[in-house]
Design an enzyme around this catalytic site. Structure first.
Site, short mmCIF file in Angstrom:
data_model
loop_
_atom_site.label_atom_id
_atom_site.label_comp_id
_atom_site.label_asym_id
_atom_site.label_seq_id
_atom_site.Cartn_x
_atom_site.Cartn_y
_atom_site.Cartn_z
N GLY A 89 0.83 -1.21 0.00
CA GLY A 89 0.00 0.00 0.00
C GLY A 89 0.85 1.25 0.00
O GLY A 89 2.06 1.18 -0.27
N ASN A 90 0.23 2.38 0.28
CA ASN A 90 0.99 3.64 0.36
C ASN A 90 0.35 4.53 1.43
O ASN A 90 -0.64 4.15 2.06
CB ASN A 90 1.04 4.33 -1.01
CG ASN A 90 -0.34 4.68 -1.52
OD1 ASN A 90 -1.01 5.53 -0.95
ND2 ASN A 90 -0.78 4.00 -2.57
N ARG A 91 0.91 5.72 1.61
CA ARG A 91 0.53 6.55 2.76
C ARG A 91 -0.66 7.48 2.49
O ARG A 91 -0.96 8.35 3.28
CB ARG A 91 1.74 7.39 3.20
CG ARG A 91 2.88 6.55 3.74
CD ARG A 91 3.86 7.40 4.53
NE ARG A 91 4.57 8.34 3.70
CZ ARG A 91 4.48 9.65 3.79
NH1 ARG A 91 3.67 10.22 4.66
NH2 ARG A 91 5.19 10.44 3.00
N SER A 92 -1.37 7.30 1.40
CA SER A 92 -2.49 8.21 1.12
C SER A 92 -3.63 7.99 2.13
O SER A 92 -4.06 6.87 2.35
CB SER A 92 -3.00 7.98 -0.29
OG SER A 92 -4.20 8.71 -0.50
N ALA A 132 -3.73 7.66 -4.92
CA ALA A 132 -2.38 7.13 -5.10
C ALA A 132 -2.55 5.65 -5.47
O ALA A 132 -2.92 4.83 -4.61
CB ALA A 132 -1.55 7.29 -3.84
#
Ligand code: PMT
Length: 407
Positions: free
Chosen positions: A212-215, A279
């Site tokens: 995943g990512n930090r969005s 994102a």
């Protein structure tokens, strides 16, 4: 006729030596055709008398929450206002607004008001620079409050420094600008359908793990909320996010990039605008384990495969001759920010690309503020200084509205 003609301005005055300037601001506002409701704190009343404001505005001065209980003075004043300003704003009132306190008529009224709010601080330099005041101002900015000043200049007692109240004409101009922006945005997306993607996609590795990512979704949700407030029918395709759905927005929850691709393309023929603030993972694991990968099996080898590029696919569709939807991409960059973004704008065939430097601590992922540059396919470049994501959202939509074909 002035932009203020026929508008209702709530003028909050708090206890500082500069409170006398509020009478001059009231005079400018009345002269421009506004109806001014002055609300004085007890401290303000020790510096300037209510009679001055009543004389200038022709309106009763309110200073007590206990006045006109059946008429709910605070709610009525808050609802009636087209714009509100606290001029001057002491450190104490700024702290109360940041904390959501409601212990006098002014703070109670402002808590009930939904109109744009301006705050013009006035205090000694040491108080302005105190970390507590800086934090409180940051909270107000994040909420979209327009902080006007303070100016640098002579302060009470002969000191020189930051903390001086901006002059009435500067406060007046900012009020006019806020009101003009609020008015021109009202319903300017009525009859349009806007699709916004938000949040960060999750690409499963096994039943409990994902890439995943930090969005957080904050930027995309702010755009969806702003578009709905401006009259659009809004579809929000949301990757996992804990944020509540903004009022008037239809939410379509997805998890992976491929699900987001399908959700966007299911609506592509009926929307006028797509804003891609999400994102999206460029890659996903080639295989997803059907049961939890065990530590005892050793470190797994990760083979990745490319995900579809949703924005690029939308851009390719445009290139095939589809006139709609208008395409707004975002670019999360850390190096050579604008050069990379311009290349992305061309490569993905978007109409606008909103660039944020996600290396900054006060912009990009997770935080409530953002600082962006909006690049246009037509070569335009618009810088938006650090502001609440809600304010950035409106600036992005301003750029969109100006470019949409007549409906
Ligand atoms: O959600 P927040 O915490 O508020 O954070 C906001 C944000 C930083 C996520 C947001 O402002 C932002 O920059 N979003 C885009 C992030 C991104 O994926 O940038 P990118 O440069 O990798 O992609 C460029 C564009 O292509 C984006 O519009 C993206 O949605 C789109 N894309 C990317 C990959 C892919 N497979 N499909 C896409 O559609």
């Amino acid at each position: 006729m002035s932009d203020l003609h026929g508008s209702r301005v709530l003028l909050g005055v708090t206890g500082g030596i500069a409170a006398y300037k509020a009478a001059l601001l009231a005079r400018l506002l009345v002269g421009a055709g506004a109806t001014v409701d002055p609300v004085l704190t007890r401290g303000a009343g020790r510096f300037v008398g209510a009679a001055t404001f009543e004389g200038i505005t022709g309106r009763p001065v309110r200073d007590e929450v206990w006045q006109d209980i059946p008429g709910e003075t605070h709610v009525a004043l808050g609802r009636a206002a087209d714009v509100a300003i606290v001029y001057p704003a002491t450190a104490n009132v700024i702290a109360k607004l940041a904390g959501g306190h409601a212990d006098d008529l002014l703070t109670t009224t402002l808590l009930a008001a939904t109109c744009p709010l301006l705050v013009a601080p006035a205090m000694h330099t040491e108080m302005w620079e105190h970390p507590a005041t800086r934090d409180n101002i940051a909270v107000l900015c994040r909420r979209g409050v327009d902080v006007v000043g303070p100016a640098v200049g002579r302060l009470m007692g002969g000191d020189l420094g930051a903390g001086r109240l901006v002059e009435p004409d500067e406060a007046f101009e900012r009020l006019v600008a806020q009101l003009r922006a609020a008015r021109s945005r009202a319903d300017d997306l009525a009859g349009r359908r806007v699709l916004v993607t938000a949040g960060g996609t999750h690409e499963p590795l096994d039943p409990v793990r994902f890439l995943g990512n930090r969005s957080s979704g904050k930027m995309g949700f702010a755009i969806a909320a702003a578009a709905a407030a401006r009259g659009a029918k809004v579809d929000l395709v949301a990757a996992p996010s804990a944020l509540p759905t903004p009022p008037g927005v239809e939410r379509h929850d997805v998890t992976t990039a491929r699900q987001m691709h399908d959700a966007v393309f299911a609506l592509v023929d009926v929307v006028d605008v797509v804003v891609k603030a999400a994102a999206v993972a460029d890659f996903r694991p080639a295989d997803v384990a059907s049961s939890k990968v065990k530590k005892s099996d050793g470190a797994p080898r990760l083979e990745l495969v490319a995900n579809p590029d949703i924005l690029a696919d939308l851009g390719a569709r445009r290139a095939e001759g589809h006139p709609r939807p208008f395409l707004v991409g975002f670019a999360a960059e850390t190096d050579d920010v604008e050069d990379n973004a311009r290349a992305k704008l061309t490569r993905k065939n978007a109409d606008l690309l909103v660039v944020n430097d996600v290396g900054a601590t006060d912009a990009g992922f997770g935080v409530d503020t953002n600082r962006v540059v909006i690049l246009g396919r037509d070569g335009s470049r618009t810088e938006v200084e650090l502001a609440a994501k809600s304010a950035v959202a409106d600036r992005v939509l301003d750029e969109v509205v100006g470019r949409l074909p007549a409906s």
